[in-house]
Design an enzyme around this catalytic site. Sequence first.
Site, PDB file in Angstrom:
ATOM      1  N   GLY A  25       0.752  -1.293   0.136  1.00 57.78           N
ATOM      2  CA  GLY A  25       0.061  -0.035   0.101  1.00 57.78           C
ATOM      3  C   GLY A  25       0.936   1.329  -0.048  1.00 57.78           C
ATOM      4  N   MET A  99      -4.321  -6.482   7.047  1.00 55.16           N
ATOM      5  CA  MET A  99      -5.774  -6.576   6.391  1.00 55.16           C
ATOM      6  C   MET A  99      -5.580  -7.102   5.086  1.00 55.16           C
ATOM      7  SD  MET A  99      -7.679  -5.575   8.797  1.00 55.16           S
ATOM      8  CE  MET A  99      -9.424  -5.075   8.317  1.00 55.16           C
ATOM      9  N   GLU A 100      -5.751  -8.559   4.844  1.00 54.27           N
ATOM     10  CA  GLU A 100      -5.833  -9.377   3.610  1.00 54.27           C
ATOM     11  C   GLU A 100      -6.579  -8.500   2.682  1.00 54.27           C
ATOM     12  OE1 GLU A 100      -3.427 -12.667   5.613  1.00 54.27           O
ATOM     13  OE2 GLU A 100      -3.657 -12.018   3.477  1.00 54.27           O
ATOM     14  N   GLY A 101      -7.752  -8.054   2.813  1.00 54.58           N
ATOM     15  CA  GLY A 101      -8.504  -7.653   1.801  1.00 54.58           C
ATOM     16  C   GLY A 101      -7.934  -6.366   1.106  1.00 54.58           C
ATOM     17  N   GLY A 102      -6.960  -5.858   1.754  1.00 53.18           N
ATOM     18  CA  GLY A 102      -6.625  -4.347   1.147  1.00 53.18           C
ATOM     19  C   GLY A 102      -7.319  -3.379   1.467  1.00 53.18           C
ATOM     20  N   LYS A 144     -11.358   8.295   3.778  1.00 53.90           N
ATOM     21  CA  LYS A 144     -11.445   8.063   2.467  1.00 53.90           C
ATOM     22  C   LYS A 144     -11.300   6.913   2.067  1.00 53.90           C
ATOM     23  CE  LYS A 144      -6.689   9.751   2.097  1.00 53.90           C
ATOM     24  NZ  LYS A 144      -5.852  10.730   1.520  1.00 53.90           N
ATOM     25  N   ASN A 147      -8.353   4.728   3.096  1.00 53.33           N
ATOM     26  CA  ASN A 147      -8.097   4.663   4.734  1.00 53.33           C
ATOM     27  C   ASN A 147      -9.175   3.498   5.225  1.00 53.33           C
ATOM     28  OD1 ASN A 147      -6.024   6.452   4.614  1.00 53.33           O
ATOM     29  ND2 ASN A 147      -7.135   8.253   5.066  1.00 53.33           N
TER      30      ASN A 147
HETATM   31  C1  LIG Z   1      -2.989  -3.343   2.041  1.00 54.91           C
HETATM   32  C2  LIG Z   1      -2.637  -1.780   2.065  1.00 54.91           C
HETATM   33  C3  LIG Z   1      -2.409  -1.543   3.469  1.00 54.91           C
HETATM   34  C4  LIG Z   1      -2.671  -2.354   4.620  1.00 54.91           C
HETATM   35  C5  LIG Z   1      -2.890  -3.526   4.481  1.00 54.91           C
HETATM   36  C6  LIG Z   1      -3.111  -4.174   3.198  1.00 54.91           C
HETATM   37  N1  LIG Z   1      -2.868  -4.195   5.689  1.00 54.91           N
HETATM   38  C7  LIG Z   1      -2.776  -3.022   6.667  1.00 54.91           C
HETATM   39  N2  LIG Z   1      -2.641  -2.795   7.918  1.00 54.91           N
HETATM   40  C8  LIG Z   1      -2.439  -1.541   7.779  1.00 54.91           C
HETATM   41  N3  LIG Z   1      -2.336  -0.948   6.744  1.00 54.91           N
HETATM   42  N4  LIG Z   1      -2.432  -1.871   5.832  1.00 54.91           N
END
Ligand SMILES: c1ccc2c(c1)[nH]c1[nH]cn[n+]12
Length: 322
Positions: A25, A99-102, A144, A147
Site C-alpha cells: 500500500g 488486512m488481507e482484503g486491502g 477516504k 483509509n
Molecule cells: C493493504 C494496504 C495497506 C494495509 C494492508 C493491506 N493491511 C494493513 N494494515 C495496515 N495498513 N494496511
Amino acid sequence: DLRSDDQSSLPKDLQEKYVLTRQIGTGVCGEVRLAFERATCAKFAVKIIKKKNFHSEGTATRNAQTEIEILQRVDHPCLIKTLDFYQTDDSFYIVLELMEGGELFQRVKTQQQLKEDVAKLYFYQMLLAVQYLHSNGIIHRDLKPENILLSSHEDVCLIKVTDFNQSRILEESVLMRTLCGTPSYLAPEVFTHGSTSGYGLSVDAWSLGVLLFVCLGGYPPFHESFGQSTTDQIVRGQFTMVPSKWRHVSDQAKDVVRKLLVVDPTRRMSIQEALDHPWLQDQEMRQTAHSLMFPNAASPSVAMEPGSSRKRGRDQDDEDDV
Ligand SMILES: c1ccc2c(c1)[nH]c1[nH]cn[n+]12
C-alpha cells in the site's frame, strides 16, 4: 525490489523481529510493506513514514506523534491496531495488523460499485468506528476509501479505519476555558466558530457521506472531471446521482447520502442520527457485523428479551462501542 541497502536502513531491532517484503500500500506520507515475524511467520503490515516528506521537521514529528499516540490509545474492532513501533532519524516504522482484503478503494474499483447490502455492512462498521473515535474526543479528518481496509477478499468481512495522521485530539481549548466563565458578554460567533479552525466532529460525517456515495455509486460525488473545480462543487454541495448507476439503489440509502452531504454543518446528519436512520435498522446486517467484530462472543441462541423497544439510554450501538 529489496536491495540489501533497503534492509540495512531499517532499525536493527525491527530487522531482528521481522522480515519486510513487498509493498502492499502507499500513503501520502510513505508506504506499507508486508512483513513476517521471524519467530512465528505471522504476517503483519509495516507502515513506513518518512520524516523528510513533511515541509518542516516539527510537523513531521508532531503529526506522527499524534498518529502513534492515537493508534496506541484506541481499542475498537473497526480501528487498526498498532503492535510495535520503531524509529530512525529519518523514518517512523509502525507495525500494524495485516488486512488481507486491502483497501476499500481497490475493491470498489474492481467491482464497479458495491451491492447495497455490502455497502450497508461496511458503512455500519465505519459509523461505529467513528462513533468510538468521537466518544474519545478524536476527529479523524481524513476518512477516504484508501483509509478503509478490508479483512478478507470476501464481501462479508470486517473493515478497519486506518491513517490517523490527520487526526486531531480535541484538547482542552481556549474556547472551553472561555465557556467556563459567565457567557453573558460573549459574542455569538465565539460559540458558533470559537475554535480557530471552525470545524468539529461533523467533518467526519461529511466524509462518511462521500464514502457511502462512492460505495453505492462507484464514482465520487465531487470530482474535477464534472467541469467546475472540485472545491466549488463541494462548497455548493453539488453532486449528481447518475440514474444508470443509482437506479437500483434504495430511496432509504439515497436519503442517508443526501442528509450527510449537507453543506451547513449544523444541519448535517450526525453519526448517531445516521445510526438511527431507517436504512440501518437492519437487524440481520447488524448481527453479521457484530459476529465479525466480536467473533468469540457466543451469539445468543434465543432472541434478546422480547419486544425490547429501542431505549433512549444505552441502545444497542453503545454496547458495540467498547
Ligand atoms: C493493504 C494496504 C495497506 C494495509 C494492508 C493491506 N493491511 C494493513 N494494515 C495496515 N495498513 N494496511
